[in-house]
Design a protein around this motif. Structure first.
Motif, mmCIF file in Angstrom:
data_model
loop_
_atom_site.group_PDB
_atom_site.id
_atom_site.type_symbol
_atom_site.label_atom_id
_atom_site.label_comp_id
_atom_site.label_asym_id
_atom_site.label_seq_id
_atom_site.Cartn_x
_atom_site.Cartn_y
_atom_site.Cartn_z
ATOM 1 N N THR A 39 0.820 -1.207 0.000
ATOM 2 C CA THR A 39 0.000 0.000 0.000
ATOM 3 C C THR A 39 0.854 1.257 0.000
ATOM 4 O O THR A 39 2.093 1.207 0.153
ATOM 5 C CB THR A 39 -0.902 0.017 1.237
ATOM 6 O OG1 THR A 39 -0.074 0.132 2.410
ATOM 7 C CG2 THR A 39 -1.732 -1.256 1.329
ATOM 8 N N LEU A 40 0.182 2.386 -0.150
ATOM 9 C CA LEU A 40 0.850 3.678 -0.098
ATOM 10 C C LEU A 40 1.507 3.882 1.266
ATOM 11 O O LEU A 40 2.586 4.461 1.371
ATOM 12 C CB LEU A 40 -0.157 4.801 -0.383
ATOM 13 C CG LEU A 40 0.413 6.225 -0.455
ATOM 14 C CD1 LEU A 40 1.448 6.327 -1.561
ATOM 15 C CD2 LEU A 40 -0.714 7.235 -0.686
ATOM 16 N N GLN A 41 0.866 3.371 2.300
ATOM 17 C CA GLN A 41 1.431 3.496 3.641
ATOM 18 C C GLN A 41 2.733 2.693 3.767
ATOM 19 O O GLN A 41 3.698 3.148 4.377
ATOM 20 C CB GLN A 41 0.426 3.014 4.688
ATOM 21 C CG GLN A 41 0.894 3.228 6.126
ATOM 22 C CD GLN A 41 -0.160 2.822 7.142
ATOM 23 O OE1 GLN A 41 -1.246 2.369 6.757
ATOM 24 N NE2 GLN A 41 0.144 2.976 8.416
ATOM 25 N N HIS A 42 2.732 1.507 3.176
ATOM 26 C CA HIS A 42 3.968 0.706 3.164
ATOM 27 C C HIS A 42 5.091 1.458 2.431
ATOM 28 O O HIS A 42 6.221 1.505 2.900
ATOM 29 C CB HIS A 42 3.732 -0.641 2.466
ATOM 30 C CG HIS A 42 2.962 -1.621 3.280
ATOM 31 N ND1 HIS A 42 1.688 -2.000 2.950
ATOM 32 C CD2 HIS A 42 3.273 -2.311 4.408
ATOM 33 C CE1 HIS A 42 1.249 -2.890 3.825
ATOM 34 N NE2 HIS A 42 2.197 -3.092 4.729
ATOM 35 N N ARG B 284 5.417 4.646 1.891
ATOM 36 C CA ARG B 284 5.847 5.825 2.645
ATOM 37 C C ARG B 284 6.762 5.429 3.811
ATOM 38 O O ARG B 284 7.795 6.054 4.049
ATOM 39 C CB ARG B 284 4.625 6.585 3.161
ATOM 40 C CG ARG B 284 4.974 7.845 3.949
ATOM 41 C CD ARG B 284 3.715 8.636 4.295
ATOM 42 N NE ARG B 284 4.036 9.766 5.141
ATOM 43 C CZ ARG B 284 4.579 10.904 4.729
ATOM 44 N NH1 ARG B 284 4.860 11.060 3.436
ATOM 45 N NH2 ARG B 284 4.839 11.892 5.572
ATOM 46 N N THR B 285 6.397 4.355 4.505
ATOM 47 C CA THR B 285 7.209 3.875 5.621
ATOM 48 C C THR B 285 8.581 3.400 5.138
ATOM 49 O O THR B 285 9.614 3.669 5.769
ATOM 50 C CB THR B 285 6.491 2.723 6.353
ATOM 51 O OG1 THR B 285 5.221 3.196 6.827
ATOM 52 C CG2 THR B 285 7.316 2.219 7.528
ATOM 53 N N LYS C 251 10.765 6.426 4.354
ATOM 54 C CA LYS C 251 11.254 7.067 5.575
ATOM 55 C C LYS C 251 12.398 6.257 6.186
ATOM 56 O O LYS C 251 13.378 6.818 6.680
ATOM 57 C CB LYS C 251 10.103 7.226 6.576
ATOM 58 C CG LYS C 251 9.085 8.283 6.174
ATOM 59 C CD LYS C 251 7.904 8.332 7.134
ATOM 60 C CE LYS C 251 8.324 8.900 8.475
ATOM 61 N NZ LYS C 251 7.154 9.056 9.389
#
Length: 206
Positions: A22-25, A27-28, A31
């Motif tokens: 996902t987009l959250q993955h 982004r993480t 970072k």
């Protein structure tokens, strides 16, 4: 670079296990990558060794430094990376004594994405210019060293520039050979963020 590779493998395993990336993955992961690289600074560049100075220097006696010099000359003129040098075997090298040429078949090359291999060739450079770096004579001397080791029955699958155990040189063993040469002529092994590395011969011959 290593963390980037680990991150890529982790992503592949995650997806192969049937999960969504996902987009959250993403982004993480980004970072984490920034955190790992923070403060690392630019990549350290290979420090060259002056080939002409090396060829005209009075080097200490000994088989180790003489073999290191021939290794360096071949690597410089053929612009070999340490991986190409480690993969180089006797069967990949053709020495023609009648034409005074040496041809090297590179079975491993970073730019050869289709793994076809390529052949590079050098003629003798020292016949009219004594002291000039000569891949032909360096390769010929190394083959003669191997003939003594194998007592005339040279294994074509043997490494052209083996380590002491007969196996291919590691990156560190190649770097150590280059450091030995630099120290023999009083050249620095590190300077202004650059250091002797496995790519030193390639940048020295460029």
């Amino acid at each position: 670079k290593s963390f980037h590779n680990y991150l890529g493998r982790a992503k592949d395993r995650h997806i192969c296990a049937g999960y969504d990336w996902t987009l959250q993955h993403a982004r993480t992961a980004m970072k984490a990558l920034r955190s790992v690289n923070r403060g690392a600074g630019p990549k350290r560049q290979a420090l060259p060794i002056n080939l002409d100075l090396l060829m005209n220097a009075v080097l200490p006696n000994g088989d180790e430094i003489r073999e290191a010099l021939d290794l360096f000359v071949v690597s410089c003129l053929f612009m070999l990376r340490e991986a190409e040098l480690a993969a180089l075997r006797v069967k990949h090298v053709h020495i023609d004594e009648s034409s005074h040429t040496v041809a090297i078949y590179l079975a491993v090359s970073k730019t050869d994405t289709e793994a076809r291999g390529c052949t590079r060739r050098w003629g003798c450079l020292c016949e009219g210019t004594p002291g000039a770096p000569c891949a032909y004579h360096s390769a010929k001397r190394q083959r003669e060293r191997l003939m003594l080791i194998f007592r005339g029955d040279l294994d074509e699958d043997a490494h052209l520039f083996p380590a002491r155990d007969g196996e291919g040189r590691t990156r560190q063993q190649t770097v150590d050979a280059f450091r030995l040469l630099a120290e023999a002529i009083g050249a620095p092994t590190a300077h202004e963020g650059r250091a002797i590395s496995g790519h030193t011969a390639r940048v020295s011959g460029a």
